[in-house]
Write a protein that holds these residues in place. Structure first.
Motif, PDB file in Angstrom:
ATOM      1  N   LEU A  68       0.813  -1.211   0.000  1.00 58.06           N
ATOM      2  CA  LEU A  68       0.000   0.000   0.000  1.00 58.06           C
ATOM      3  C   LEU A  68       0.851   1.268   0.000  1.00 58.06           C
ATOM      4  CD1 LEU A  68      -2.792  -1.069   2.540  1.00 58.06           C
ATOM      5  CD2 LEU A  68      -2.917  -1.049   0.034  1.00 58.06           C
ATOM      6  N   SER A  69       2.080   1.160   0.510  1.00 62.49           N
ATOM      7  CA  SER A  69       2.973   2.329   0.550  1.00 62.49           C
ATOM      8  C   SER A  69       3.468   2.733  -0.826  1.00 62.49           C
ATOM      9  CB  SER A  69       4.180   2.035   1.450  1.00 62.49           C
ATOM     10  OG  SER A  69       5.112   1.186   0.777  1.00 62.49           O
ATOM     11  N   GLY A  70       3.431   1.800  -1.777  1.00 66.19           N
ATOM     12  CA  GLY A  70       3.930   2.078  -3.119  1.00 66.19           C
ATOM     13  C   GLY A  70       5.434   1.997  -3.254  1.00 66.19           C
ATOM     14  N   ARG A  71       6.132   1.490  -2.219  1.00 68.47           N
ATOM     15  CA  ARG A  71       7.594   1.447  -2.253  1.00 68.47           C
ATOM     16  C   ARG A  71       8.156   0.100  -2.734  1.00 68.47           C
ATOM     17  NH1 ARG A  71       6.755   4.473   2.395  1.00 68.47           N
ATOM     18  NH2 ARG A  71       7.115   2.743   3.805  1.00 68.47           N
ATOM     19  N   VAL A  72       7.298  -0.741  -3.265  1.00 67.58           N
ATOM     20  CA  VAL A  72       7.763  -2.029  -3.786  1.00 67.58           C
ATOM     21  C   VAL A  72       7.400  -2.117  -5.264  1.00 67.58           C
ATOM     22  CG1 VAL A  72       7.641  -3.231  -1.578  1.00 67.58           C
ATOM     23  CG2 VAL A  72       5.623  -3.184  -3.047  1.00 67.58           C
ATOM     24  N   PRO A  73       8.124  -2.942  -6.034  1.00 68.70           N
ATOM     25  CA  PRO A  73       7.831  -3.059  -7.463  1.00 68.70           C
ATOM     26  C   PRO A  73       6.403  -3.552  -7.692  1.00 68.70           C
ATOM     27  CG  PRO A  73       9.878  -4.191  -6.885  1.00 68.70           C
ATOM     28  CD  PRO A  73       9.222  -3.821  -5.610  1.00 68.70           C
ATOM     29  N   ARG A  74       5.782  -3.065  -8.768  1.00 65.79           N
ATOM     30  CA  ARG A  74       4.452  -3.531  -9.118  1.00 65.79           C
ATOM     31  C   ARG A  74       4.551  -4.793  -9.977  1.00 65.79           C
ATOM     32  NH1 ARG A  74       2.419  -1.444  -5.112  1.00 65.79           N
ATOM     33  NH2 ARG A  74       0.811   0.145  -5.213  1.00 65.79           N
TER      34      ARG A  74
END
Length: 319
Positions: free
Chosen positions: A284-290
């Motif tokens: 949810l933080s957006g700090r990992v690869p999609r």
């Protein structure tokens, strides 16, 4: 140092039947992108730890049946070992650090474990002493190949259910779950990325991998995080696995962990303890690869008042 093999993980899977639950991989259409969760909070005692405990107990066989087993745990591993010991008719003692979550300590007692409370820095030492004095078998929470192999069955099931997975997010404390999951996933899906997740206030694994050696954070530092299940640092064994097989480690804030607990409760209808919400918090933080991503919800043994608090906060954010 010899690392756990995929074959050991597969053999561990055969020992789970009838005790550990084969949890599903659940799609989360409410999330951005392609996101699934692996709800290990659905295990009989509320966390993934039952897998490693069952595998270790099965391999001990008769050696543990009379004198019993002993471990040290802040909660979930102690519950898992107590549950497995009760199923197998074996006495169980758990050395618990002062300040452990009362809901977890009471659950251990409810499962028949003898609980011994000690200062956090003495938990391992006292567990070894009890094992030696009583002739019991020591089953550590993560620092053992049989435990790691058992936890690795989480990764086997993820790949079985979603063979095209791109990213697997897994909480990291002592590193047993991350070691096992990374072992299975990297062997079966070489292109997939396995990423560990820690709270910023207990990020010893990230520091360990950066420094190239296991680094311990003292209890007075790690107890600041709400995620009580990941306050332990890596062992030499789990460090070796993560250095070889983990893609990276990311950290999340206390606010992100709380928010993820609320989202999982309201949107996924899953009760997650703070440690169990770490992987979802990272997504949810957006700090990992999609990509096609699975987050392991490692446990759901949380304080009811905390759960009510995070649900209320999530409700307020949405109105």
């Amino acid at each position: 140092m010899e690392l756990v093999s995929l074959q050991q993980v597969r053999e561990a899977a055969g020992r789970m039947a009838g005790v550990a639950v084969r949890t599903p991989v659940l799609p989360c259409p409410w999330a951005e992108g392609e996101f699934w969760v692996k709800p290990e909070n659905l295990q009989p005692m509320g966390a993934f730890k039952i897998r490693g405990a069952v595998n270790a107990m099965a391999l001990l066989g008769g050696a543990a049946s009379t004198a019993g087993v002993v471990t040290h745990s802040s909660g979930n591993h102690g519950q898992a070992l107590a549950y497995a010991a009760r199923v197998m008719g074996t006495p169980c003692a758990v050395v618990v650090p002062e300040g452990a979550a009362p809901v977890k300590v009471e659950a251990m007692r409810g499962l028949g474990a003898r609980v011994i409370t000690v200062p956090p820095e003495r938990r391992e030492e006292v567990a070894r002493e009890v094992a030696e004095e009583e002739g019991a078998s020591l089953v550590p929470p993560f620092d053992h190949p049989d435990v790691i192999a058992g936890q690795g069955t989480v990764g086997l099931e993820i790949v079985s259910d979603l063979s095209t997975v791109d990213v697997v997010l897994v909480p990291v404390g002592g590193g047993g779950l991350a070691s096992g999951v990374a072992t299975a996933v990297t062997a079966l899906c070489p292109d997939a990325r396995v990423i560990g997740v820690e709270p910023e206030l207990a990020a010893s694994a990230a520091e360990s991998l950066e420094r190239g050696r296991p680094v311990s954070w003292p209890p007075e530092r790690t107890r600041r995080t709400i995620a009580d299940g990941v306050r332990m640092g890596l062992s030499e064994l789990t460090f070796a696995h993560l250095r070889e097989r983990l893609d990276s480690v990311v950290t999340v804030t206390e606010e992100e962990v709380r928010a993820a607990m609320g989202v999982l409760a309201r949107r996924a209808h899953l009760v997650a303890e703070p440690s169990g919400a770490l992987a979802t918090a990272a997504y949810l933080s957006g700090r990992v690869p999609r990509g096609r991503t699975v987050a392991v919800v490692s446990g759901g043994n949380t304080d009811p008042l905390l759960l009510a608090e995070v649900i209320a906060a999530d409700t307020a954010r949405r109105h």
